[in-house]
Enzyme design. Structure first.
Site, PDB file in Angstrom:
ATOM      1  CG  ASP A  66    -123.219 -30.714  71.943  1.00  0.00           C
ATOM      2  OD1 ASP A  66    -123.298 -31.152  73.112  1.00  0.00           O
ATOM      3  OD2 ASP A  66    -123.710 -29.624  71.582  1.00  0.00           O
ATOM      4  CG  HIS A 100    -121.568 -22.509  72.015  1.00  0.00           C
ATOM      5  ND1 HIS A 100    -122.847 -22.169  72.360  1.00  0.00           N
ATOM      6  CD2 HIS A 100    -121.663 -23.691  71.343  1.00  0.00           C
ATOM      7  CE1 HIS A 100    -123.690 -23.098  71.904  1.00  0.00           C
ATOM      8  NE2 HIS A 100    -122.995 -24.030  71.297  1.00  0.00           N
ATOM      9  CG  ASP A 154    -127.235 -41.889  63.845  1.00  0.00           C
ATOM     10  OD1 ASP A 154    -126.266 -41.263  64.340  1.00  0.00           O
ATOM     11  OD2 ASP A 154    -127.702 -42.917  64.357  1.00  0.00           O
TER      12      ASP A 154
HETATM   13  C1  LIG Z   1    -127.093 -30.796  72.728  1.00  0.00           C
HETATM   14  S1  LIG Z   1    -128.008 -30.595  71.273  1.00  0.00           S
HETATM   15  C2  LIG Z   1    -126.872 -29.890  70.137  1.00  0.00           C
HETATM   16  C3  LIG Z   1    -126.492 -28.503  70.396  1.00  0.00           C
HETATM   17  C4  LIG Z   1    -125.561 -27.921  69.377  1.00  0.00           C
HETATM   18  N1  LIG Z   1    -124.393 -28.759  69.131  1.00  0.00           N
HETATM   19  C5  LIG Z   1    -125.097 -26.567  69.858  1.00  0.00           C
HETATM   20  O1  LIG Z   1    -124.043 -26.491  70.522  1.00  0.00           O
HETATM   21  O2  LIG Z   1    -125.768 -25.601  69.560  1.00  0.00           O
HETATM   22  C6  LIG Z   1    -128.093 -32.234  70.659  1.00  0.00           C
HETATM   23  C7  LIG Z   1    -128.827 -32.356  69.320  1.00  0.00           C
HETATM   24  O3  LIG Z   1    -128.558 -33.655  68.785  1.00  0.00           O
HETATM   25  C8  LIG Z   1    -129.706 -34.103  68.108  1.00  0.00           C
HETATM   26  N2  LIG Z   1    -129.536 -35.566  67.976  1.00  0.00           N
HETATM   27  C9  LIG Z   1    -129.882 -36.548  68.845  1.00  0.00           C
HETATM   28  N3  LIG Z   1    -129.428 -37.738  68.396  1.00  0.00           N
HETATM   29  C10 LIG Z   1    -128.771 -37.502  67.232  1.00  0.00           C
HETATM   30  C11 LIG Z   1    -128.067 -38.318  66.303  1.00  0.00           C
HETATM   31  N4  LIG Z   1    -127.937 -39.637  66.503  1.00  0.00           N
HETATM   32  N5  LIG Z   1    -127.528 -37.723  65.224  1.00  0.00           N
HETATM   33  C12 LIG Z   1    -127.639 -36.386  65.012  1.00  0.00           C
HETATM   34  N6  LIG Z   1    -128.295 -35.569  65.861  1.00  0.00           N
HETATM   35  C13 LIG Z   1    -128.854 -36.111  66.947  1.00  0.00           C
HETATM   36  C14 LIG Z   1    -130.847 -33.635  68.970  1.00  0.00           C
HETATM   37  O4  LIG Z   1    -132.046 -33.568  68.232  1.00  0.00           O
HETATM   38  C15 LIG Z   1    -130.329 -32.254  69.418  1.00  0.00           C
HETATM   39  O5  LIG Z   1    -130.778 -31.248  68.544  1.00  0.00           O
END
Ligand SMILES: C[S@@+](CC[C@H](N)C(=O)[O-])C[C@H]1O[C@@H](n2cnc3c(N)ncnc32)[C@H](O)[C@@H]1O
Length: 289
Positions: free
Chosen positions: A167, A18, A146
């Site tokens: 991420d 962040h 996705d």
């Molecule tokens: C590490 S967390 C994200 C944290 C966020 N970027 C932050 O810094 O606050 C990963 C997220 O990606 C979501 N996720 C998993 N596969 C995904 C996909 N193919 N497309 C979008 N989101 C996805 C998960 O549900 C999870 O909420």
């Protein structure tokens, strides 16, 4: 089992990610022209550090809590900016236990001429995020989809400037590392000057190094340069080959803004100093080309 970021919110990796994200947004804001921020794996946007999941792992105690308690007035702007943003969001949410994820940090930093798209695949997480976003604004969008697939919908964008944060959870580590490679290539094929910030876990240093090399070697050649500039910022709090699980946090940045690596080389050792309490870790900023 579905990945739940609440178990990890505010840990050392989130802090590293962040601070870097906010610094990248500030760097892109040096030009007046607006940009699109595309967050492919957005999460729910806001976490409660007293929620059961957070309390159970207590990862924030060894992340954001350490940074806040060590806070000093002479720290680099990038870390102070992050802590000020965190405070402002907590004030707005009337909660001292709130921890903002990438979407809320981005929303606090983007300007009226910028746009943001947040993609999250889990309906439950997306619903929370959607409720947090400003209602009247067509320039901020949350999609339940996705994130990898949606890159081709959102890029190239009319502004021709973009910051793409990738991420993923790396629950299926091999699949996500591979998907990230494909996604980075897709972004650059569509918008060669896009700034791409990829978070990655450091578990075994050798695997990470191989992946970085493979990704860089597969990137499409930009039209006017021999190769896409790339840097990495890595912070590890356990030896990079220990069996703890998550030893370190990496950010790989393609098309890094001017001089960001020099700034990182100042703020990263401070993050390490505060977060690596056992002095078994390290920090490094590398040029990858
Ligand atoms: C590490 S967390 C994200 C944290 C966020 N970027 C932050 O810094 O606050 C990963 C997220 O990606 C979501 N996720 C998993 N596969 C995904 C996909 N193919 N497309 C979008 N989101 C996805 C998960 O549900 C999870 O909420």
């Amino acid at each position: 089992m579905k990945y739940r970021h609440v178990f990890h919110a505010g840990n050392f990796a989130d802090v590293h990610k962040h601070v870097t994200l906010l610094a990248l947004i500030r760097a892109l804001s040096r030009k007046d022209k607006g940009f699109l921020l595309l967050d492919t794996h957005a999460g729910r946007g806001l976490y409660d550090l007293q929620a059961e999941g957070s309390r159970k792992t207590a990862e924030a105690d060894r992340g954001i809590a350490l940074l806040e308690s060590a806070s000093r007035g002479d720290w680099p702007t990038e870390i102070k900016d992050y802590l000020d943003t965190l405070k402002a969001i907590r004030r707005e949410q009337s909660s001292r236990r709130a921890y903002p994820g990438s979407p809320l940090i981005a929303l606090a930093a983007i300007r009226p001429q910028d746009r943001a798209v947040f993609i999250e695949t889990q309906a439950e997480e997306h619903t929370v995020l959607h409720r947090l976003l400003p209602r009247e604004s067509g320039r901020v969008v949350a999609e339940c989809a996705d994130g990898y697939q949606r890159i081709r919908h959102w890029l190239p964008n009319s502004e021709r400037r973009a910051l793409v944060l990738i991420d993923p959870p790396y629950e299926d580590t091999t699949a996500d590392f591979r998907a990230v490679e494909i996604a980075a290539c897709e972004v650059l094929r569509r918008l060669p000057n896009a700034v791409v910030a990829i978070w990655y876990p450091i578990k075994h240093e050798r695997d990470t190094q191989e992946w970085r090399h493979r990704l860089i070697s597969r990137l499409p050649k930009p039209p006017d340069e021999a190769c896409t500039p790339a840097i990495s910022s890595e912070l590890w709090i356990h030896p990079p080959d220990s069996r703890v699980g998550l030893n370190g946090s990496g950010m790989l940045i393609l098309n890094p803004p001017w001089q960001i690596d020099e700034q990182m080389a100042i703020w990263l050792p401070i993050l390490r100093e505060v977060l690596d309490t056992e002095r078994t870790g390290g920090a490094v900023v590398r040029s990858l080309q």
